[in-house]
Design a protein around this motif. Structure first.
Motif, PDB file in Angstrom:
ATOM      1  N   PRO A  23      13.295  10.490  23.952  1.00 38.50           N
ATOM      2  CA  PRO A  23      14.063   9.805  24.995  1.00 38.50           C
ATOM      3  C   PRO A  23      13.758  10.189  26.438  1.00 38.50           C
ATOM      4  O   PRO A  23      13.700   9.324  27.299  1.00 38.50           O
ATOM      5  CB  PRO A  23      15.520  10.131  24.631  1.00 38.50           C
ATOM      6  N   ARG A  42      17.335   4.657  25.319  1.00 36.36           N
ATOM      7  CA  ARG A  42      17.840   5.997  25.599  1.00 36.36           C
ATOM      8  C   ARG A  42      19.359   6.070  25.503  1.00 36.36           C
ATOM      9  O   ARG A  42      19.945   7.132  25.660  1.00 36.36           O
ATOM     10  CB  ARG A  42      17.424   6.446  26.999  1.00 36.36           C
ATOM     11  N   GLU A  45      20.777   9.019  22.425  1.00 34.85           N
ATOM     12  CA  GLU A  45      19.648   9.909  22.249  1.00 34.85           C
ATOM     13  C   GLU A  45      19.677  10.663  20.916  1.00 34.85           C
ATOM     14  O   GLU A  45      18.711  11.292  20.532  1.00 34.85           O
ATOM     15  CB  GLU A  45      19.577  10.909  23.407  1.00 34.85           C
TER      16      GLU A  45
END
Length: 486
Positions: A23, A42, A45
């Motif tokens: 991420p 993202r 995560e």
């Protein structure tokens, strides 16, 4: 083998590329991944984020959580990758190495990726149309920081050679036993090593096995239509040092003999020669890496079948080491062929010197699987230096072992009234360690020796079937490299 490239600067990216990163990495954006897509991926995560659409210039983009890349158990990372690659296949993989700070995780991942070069379909036994052929990875691109390049270059070289040996071992082990007989393996060894000037071999046939007094190997192999073989492979090395010796159990099929296995228990017994296959793979990897230390591999090959000449419970056979053995269980044949192989290796002289140590590896007991499961190989030795070195090597390459006790308390487990030893305990206790204690009797007390029971780790078990894994070749290469540094 799969082509690979290590980059610290931008490399060309095409529409057949699958980028696997994490991420917070800057690499996806620097290679042109859409920022809006990256922001959405993202968002969580802690989970695997996967995109197959809108991720140009890639065909696929995956972000694996940082916790996977840095997990203290390398298997967590490789399990995630194996599941990912089973669902998504691309000709080119781009691997972001930014979080591969643990050597064990890096090597375990690299071994997995290079092992993609071999698949079951390569045996040529299944008809697959061009439309249904599985997609194959043909190129691996590894990204790292400039200051990491020397480190990753060394790891990739090690992993590439190791995986080449693993794939040779896996192919041989996956082959059906009607093809993969003792004589077939001997022929395969001679063919495979022809391309390596530093490798040579000698083969003992059934007549020579009898003449040389390998009575335990002969006892196991005499019941089959395909007679036994002893194959000795030598890697010359680059210096006249004491050699490292490895002995592999090579029971090409195990019915259990007169101690007949059930149908379910017999189904995977073509894999009872994984120890021998992995010793072959280890020697090829050593030659690929051009190791300094000489290495010898002894493959003890036999079928354990039922027939008029097959060994029977109560028979007594005399080993190459001169010890007599009461065979009270014909399904404990692996330790018999190994015992003669260990004795043979321990008596060899190379460059005027005996072996530095002897390590045997075998799919020996189901008991070790009950004790340790499928992730750890069982390690049994009385040599503390060898125990420590193998344990540390396993931790550093992600091919781990777990040590089980071994001392004279197990001597009663192999006591016989009629012979020097019997091959199994009559009380069904401490099966794995009793087998190891039996094997220890065939190596001189002053020579370091270790036994690796790989019954749990020699196979990958996925989707209801088993395939050879190539373990513990990574462990043994790592140990050889570390041993040379000393």
């Amino acid at each position: 083998m799969i082509e690979y490239q290590l980059c610290s600067e931008r490399c060309p990216v095409d529409s057949a590329s699958h980028l696997i990163s994490y991420p917070q990495s800057a690499l996806p954006a620097s290679l042109g991944a859409p920022e809006t897509l990256l922001q959405s991926m993202r968002a969580d995560e802690g989970r695997v984020a996967d995109a197959a659409y809108g991720c140009e210039p890639f065909s696929h983009l995956t972000l694996l959580p940082a916790t996977l890349w840095q997990h203290r158990q390398a298997a967590k990372l490789t399990d995630a990758w194996r599941a990912l690659l089973a669902q998504n296949a691309a000709a080119s993989l781009i691997i972001d190495c930014g979080l591969l700070t643990r050597q064990a995780n890096a090597l375990a991942l690299f071994h997995l990726l290079f092992s993609l070069d071999y698949q079951l379909v390569d045996l040529g036994l299944k008809t697959v149309s061009d439309d249904n052929k599985p997609a194959r990875v043909s190129r691996l691109i590894f990204y790292c920081q400039t200051q990491q390049q020397a480190h990753f270059s060394a790891l990739l070289r090690q992993a590439y050679a190791t995986a080449k040996g693993m794939n040779i071992a896996r192919r041989l082990a996956d082959m059906p036993s009607d093809y993969c007989t003792p004589a077939f393996i001997a022929d395969e060894v001679e063919t495979l090593i022809a391309g390596y000037p530093d490798l040579s071999c000698e083969v003992l046939d059934e007549t020579q096995i009898k003449q040389q007094g390998l009575g335990l190997l002969q006892a196991v192999g005499k019941g089959g239509n395909n007679p036994p073989r002893l194959v000795v492979i030598r890697y010359a090395g680059k210096a006249p040092l004491p050699f490292a010796a490895y002995v592999g159990k090579g029971v090409t099929f195990d019915t259990g003999g007169h101690w007949l296995k059930s149908g379910d228990g017999m189904y995977t017994m073509k894999y009872d020669m994984c120890g021998a296959a992995n010793v072959l793979g280890l020697l090829v990897a050593a030659a690929e890496l051009q190791l300094t230390q000489p290495v010898v591999g002894v493959l003890a090959l036999a079928e354990n079948m039922i027939g008029p000449a097959a060994m029977r419970p109560g028979d007594v056979a005399v080993s190459y080491a001169g010890h007599s053995v009461e065979i009270n269980n014909t399904d404990a044949e692996g330790r018999l062929v190994l015992a003669d192989g260990i004795a043979w290796a321990s008596r060899m002289i190379v460059n005027g010197q005996p072996a530095r140590y002897v390590i045997d590896l075998a799919t020996l007991t189901g008991a070790v699987v009950k004790a340790l499961g499928y992730d750890l190989s069982g390690l049994m030795t009385q040599d503390e230096s060898l125990r420590h070195a193998l344990t540390q090597a396993g931790q550093r390459c992600g091919d781990e072992v777990w040590s089980l006790p071994l001392d004279e308390r197990f001597a009663g487990q192999i006591a016989s009234n009629i012979a020097d030893y019997c091959n199994t305990p009559t009380n069904s206790a401490a099966i794995s360690t009793s087998a190891a204690w039996f094997l220890s009797r065939f190596c001189p007390d002053d020579m370091p020796w270790a036994h690796l029971d790989i019954s749990g780790t020699a196979l990958w078990r996925e989707k209801g079937y088993s395939v050879a894994s190539g373990r513990p070749v990574p462990l043994l290469i790592q140990h050889l490299l570390e041993d040379m540094e000393k």
